[in-house]
Write a protein that holds these residues in place. Structure first.
Motif, PDB file in Angstrom:
ATOM      1  N   SER A  24       0.852  -1.180   0.000  1.00 20.10           N
ATOM      2  CA  SER A  24       0.000   0.000   0.000  1.00 20.10           C
ATOM      3  C   SER A  24       0.891   1.233   0.000  1.00 20.10           C
ATOM      4  O   SER A  24       1.950   1.238   0.634  1.00 20.10           O
ATOM      5  N   THR A  25       0.493   2.242  -0.732  1.00 19.76           N
ATOM      6  CA  THR A  25       1.230   3.496  -0.744  1.00 19.76           C
ATOM      7  C   THR A  25       0.231   4.641  -0.745  1.00 19.76           C
ATOM      8  O   THR A  25      -0.934   4.455  -1.072  1.00 19.76           O
ATOM      9  N   LYS A  26       0.695   5.810  -0.346  1.00 16.57           N
ATOM     10  CA  LYS A  26      -0.152   6.993  -0.325  1.00 16.57           C
ATOM     11  C   LYS A  26       0.548   8.115  -1.078  1.00 16.57           C
ATOM     12  O   LYS A  26       1.746   8.323  -0.911  1.00 16.57           O
ATOM     13  N   ALA A  27      -0.240   8.808  -1.873  1.00 17.93           N
ATOM     14  CA  ALA A  27       0.274   9.968  -2.608  1.00 17.93           C
ATOM     15  C   ALA A  27      -0.402  11.223  -2.077  1.00 17.93           C
ATOM     16  O   ALA A  27      -1.568  11.193  -1.682  1.00 17.93           O
ATOM     17  N   THR A  28       0.348  12.317  -2.074  1.00 18.76           N
ATOM     18  CA  THR A  28      -0.186  13.617  -1.702  1.00 18.76           C
ATOM     19  C   THR A  28      -0.025  14.535  -2.901  1.00 18.76           C
ATOM     20  O   THR A  28       1.082  14.676  -3.430  1.00 18.76           O
ATOM     21  N   ILE A  29      -1.136  15.120  -3.335  1.00 20.13           N
ATOM     22  CA  ILE A  29      -1.120  15.998  -4.496  1.00 20.13           C
ATOM     23  C   ILE A  29      -1.594  17.368  -4.056  1.00 20.13           C
ATOM     24  O   ILE A  29      -2.627  17.510  -3.400  1.00 20.13           O
ATOM     25  N   LYS A  30      -0.811  18.373  -4.406  1.00 14.28           N
ATOM     26  CA  LYS A  30      -1.183  19.761  -4.103  1.00 14.28           C
ATOM     27  C   LYS A  30      -1.164  20.540  -5.402  1.00 14.28           C
ATOM     28  O   LYS A  30      -0.173  20.498  -6.140  1.00 14.28           O
ATOM     29  N   GLY A  31      -2.259  21.205  -5.724  1.00 18.63           N
ATOM     30  CA  GLY A  31      -2.301  22.049  -6.909  1.00 18.63           C
ATOM     31  C   GLY A  31      -2.725  21.337  -8.178  1.00 18.63           C
ATOM     32  O   GLY A  31      -2.597  21.890  -9.265  1.00 18.63           O
ATOM     33  N   GLY A  32      -3.209  20.109  -8.068  1.00 24.82           N
ATOM     34  CA  GLY A  32      -3.714  19.389  -9.245  1.00 24.82           C
ATOM     35  C   GLY A  32      -2.682  19.245 -10.347  1.00 24.82           C
ATOM     36  O   GLY A  32      -1.514  18.930 -10.091  1.00 24.82           O
ATOM     37  N   ALA A  83       3.215  16.236  -6.795  1.00 21.97           N
ATOM     38  CA  ALA A  83       2.740  14.954  -6.289  1.00 21.97           C
ATOM     39  C   ALA A  83       3.912  14.283  -5.593  1.00 21.97           C
ATOM     40  O   ALA A  83       5.027  14.256  -6.123  1.00 21.97           O
ATOM     41  N   SER A  84       3.663  13.752  -4.405  1.00 24.37           N
ATOM     42  CA  SER A  84       4.725  13.074  -3.663  1.00 24.37           C
ATOM     43  C   SER A  84       4.166  11.804  -3.047  1.00 24.37           C
ATOM     44  O   SER A  84       2.956  11.633  -2.914  1.00 24.37           O
ATOM     45  N   LEU A  85       5.083  10.911  -2.665  1.00 21.85           N
ATOM     46  CA  LEU A  85       4.707   9.640  -2.072  1.00 21.85           C
ATOM     47  C   LEU A  85       5.115   9.593  -0.603  1.00 21.85           C
ATOM     48  O   LEU A  85       6.159  10.125  -0.228  1.00 21.85           O
ATOM     49  N   SER A  86       4.313   8.909   0.201  1.00 23.44           N
ATOM     50  CA  SER A  86       4.596   8.811   1.624  1.00 23.44           C
ATOM     51  C   SER A  86       5.754   7.866   1.927  1.00 23.44           C
ATOM     52  O   SER A  86       6.429   8.017   2.934  1.00 23.44           O
ATOM     53  N   ASP A  87       6.002   6.901   1.059  1.00 22.93           N
ATOM     54  CA  ASP A  87       7.031   5.890   1.322  1.00 22.93           C
ATOM     55  C   ASP A  87       8.224   5.994   0.374  1.00 22.93           C
ATOM     56  O   ASP A  87       8.930   5.022   0.137  1.00 22.93           O
ATOM     57  N   SER A  88       8.443   7.176  -0.175  1.00 17.00           N
ATOM     58  CA  SER A  88       9.542   7.384  -1.114  1.00 17.00           C
ATOM     59  C   SER A  88       9.930   8.859  -1.085  1.00 17.00           C
ATOM     60  O   SER A  88       9.142   9.707  -0.672  1.00 17.00           O
ATOM     61  N   ASP A  89      11.106   9.159  -1.565  1.00 19.87           N
ATOM     62  CA  ASP A  89      11.513  10.557  -1.662  1.00 19.87           C
ATOM     63  C   ASP A  89      11.109  11.161  -3.010  1.00 19.87           C
ATOM     64  O   ASP A  89      11.474  12.281  -3.330  1.00 19.87           O
ATOM     65  N   LEU A  90      10.320  10.416  -3.793  1.00 23.82           N
ATOM     66  CA  LEU A  90       9.906  10.895  -5.103  1.00 23.82           C
ATOM     67  C   LEU A  90       8.872  12.003  -4.976  1.00 23.82           C
ATOM     68  O   LEU A  90       7.831  11.842  -4.338  1.00 23.82           O
ATOM     69  N   THR A  91       9.185  13.140  -5.560  1.00 18.83           N
ATOM     70  CA  THR A  91       8.254  14.246  -5.701  1.00 18.83           C
ATOM     71  C   THR A  91       8.276  14.659  -7.164  1.00 18.83           C
ATOM     72  O   THR A  91       9.354  14.845  -7.735  1.00 18.83           O
ATOM     73  N   ILE A  92       7.109  14.775  -7.764  1.00 18.56           N
ATOM     74  CA  ILE A  92       7.009  15.097  -9.179  1.00 18.56           C
ATOM     75  C   ILE A  92       6.321  16.443  -9.333  1.00 18.56           C
ATOM     76  O   ILE A  92       5.260  16.680  -8.749  1.00 18.56           O
ATOM     77  N   LYS A  93       6.933  17.297 -10.129  1.00 16.36           N
ATOM     78  CA  LYS A  93       6.291  18.556 -10.485  1.00 16.36           C
ATOM     79  C   LYS A  93       5.300  18.229 -11.589  1.00 16.36           C
ATOM     80  O   LYS A  93       5.648  17.625 -12.600  1.00 16.36           O
TER      81      LYS A  93
END
Length: 137
Positions: free
Chosen positions: A6-14, A19-29
């Protein structure tokens, strides 16, 4: 069924945010499709995720059927717009098989079986138009 992951993503600004992941350092513009803005859009991420999942499902089918061949999976995701802000997705999955004695028909049968096994395919069935094709090189 038990949860394997299971993973969770947080998206701000559509589409114009992050977009970032709770279990990774990946953040995508994020950026809107069809613009020159730096970043990636949801359709690109779907194409990559679906392709990886489908190719993994094909690996499972190969083991189940004791079939041996190399494969590369290509995915195309189209974002379609209707008359009045009606949006829809269409997906094409194309598998290129190599290093095999299997016929094109046999490869296509295995690719279609992978489409039955793939979790992404199951999640999108009857919701998104999906075309699944293959070829042998």
């Amino acid at each position: 069924m038990k949860s394997l992951y299971s993973t969770k993503a947080t998206i701000k600004g559509g589409r114009l945010g992050t977009a970032s992941l709770s279990d990774s350092d990946l953040t995508i513009k994020m950026s809107a499709p069809g613009t020159d803005s730096e970043g990636n859009n949801p359709e690109q991420l779907l194409a990559m995720g679906y392709g990886a999942c489908f190719d993994g499902a094909l690996g499972v089918v190969k083991k189940m059927e004791q079939a041996s061949f190399g494969s590369t999976t290509y995915t195309t995701v189209d974002l379609l717009q209707g008359e009045t802000h009606e949006y829809k997705l269409a997906i094409k999955i194309h598998v290129v098989a190599d290093n095999t004695d299997l016929s094109a028909d046999e490869i296509q049968r295995l690719v279609e079986k992978a489409h039955e096994v793939c979790p992404y395919s199951k999640a999108t069935r009857n919701n998104i138009d999906i075309e699944v094709t293959s070829e042998v090189q």
